[in-house]
Design a protein around this motif. Structure first.
Motif, short mmCIF file in Angstrom:
data_model
loop_
_atom_site.label_atom_id
_atom_site.label_comp_id
_atom_site.label_asym_id
_atom_site.label_seq_id
_atom_site.Cartn_x
_atom_site.Cartn_y
_atom_site.Cartn_z
N VAL A 55 0.87 -1.18 0.00
CA VAL A 55 0.00 0.00 0.00
C VAL A 55 0.90 1.22 0.00
N ASP A 57 0.50 5.04 0.47
CA ASP A 57 -0.43 6.07 0.91
C ASP A 57 0.10 7.42 0.45
N VAL A 87 -1.50 -1.21 -4.20
CA VAL A 87 -2.65 -0.30 -4.15
C VAL A 87 -2.15 1.06 -3.72
N ALA A 89 -3.26 4.51 -2.16
CA ALA A 89 -4.38 4.97 -1.34
C ALA A 89 -4.29 6.47 -1.08
N THR A 111 -6.36 1.44 -6.96
CA THR A 111 -6.45 2.61 -6.08
C THR A 111 -7.53 2.38 -5.03
N ALA A 112 -7.39 3.08 -3.92
CA ALA A 112 -8.37 3.04 -2.83
C ALA A 112 -8.48 4.45 -2.27
N THR A 115 -6.30 4.29 3.35
CA THR A 115 -5.46 3.15 3.70
C THR A 115 -6.28 1.96 4.20
N ALA A 118 -7.59 0.18 1.26
CA ALA A 118 -6.49 -0.50 0.57
C ALA A 118 -6.14 -1.80 1.28
#
Length: 140
Positions: A55, A57, A87, A89, A111-112, A115, A118
């Protein structure tokens, strides 16, 4: 439990391990040298930790240029070769608009909104769900 990954300390950006996932949090501008180092650190951390996801961020990043967008895509491609998903985030609306205007599609990158989302996206599919009732079969 959050544990720093070896080799990700000092002037480098911290790469934390949360279970089977690596978490990298970016703040402010990421210069070319730091972006290249981040790419290398994530690859090494995936290989050393045998994680299934990463992830990144970027909620603290206000500007993403074509170079940084390409770095994200390359991180995702490298992670995929090492059997991990990536991902990104926390993308701000202005960053999303800029990426579209630059024509960057970021292939292989999910993408998210944040967090937490994600981490849910990267949760292993085999994780049993809570509140799931077992199915009982009647005997004939």
């Amino acid at each position: 439990m959050n544990t720093p990954v070896p080799g990700a300390c000092g002037p480098r950006l911290p790469v934390l391990r949360i279970g089977d996932i690596l978490l990298v949090t970016l703040h402010g501008d990421l210069h070319d040298e730091a972006a290249g180092r981040l790419q290398q650190d994530i690859g090494e951390a995936i290989a050393a930790s045998s994680v299934g996801g990463v992830v990144i961020d970027i909620s603290g990043v206000e500007i993403v240029d074509s170079f940084l967008g390409r770095v994200f895509s390359e991180v995702a491609a490298h992670a995929k070769l090492l059997a991990a998903q990536t991902v990104v985030a926390g993308m701000r609306p202005a960053v999303a608009i800029t990426l579209v205007e630059l024509g960057l599609t970021l292939p292989g990158l999910r993408t998210a909104l944040d967090t937490d989302e994600a981490l849910r996206l990267l949760a292993p599919a085999s994780t049993p769900r809570l509140h799931q009732n077992p199915v009982r079969q009647e005997s004939p």
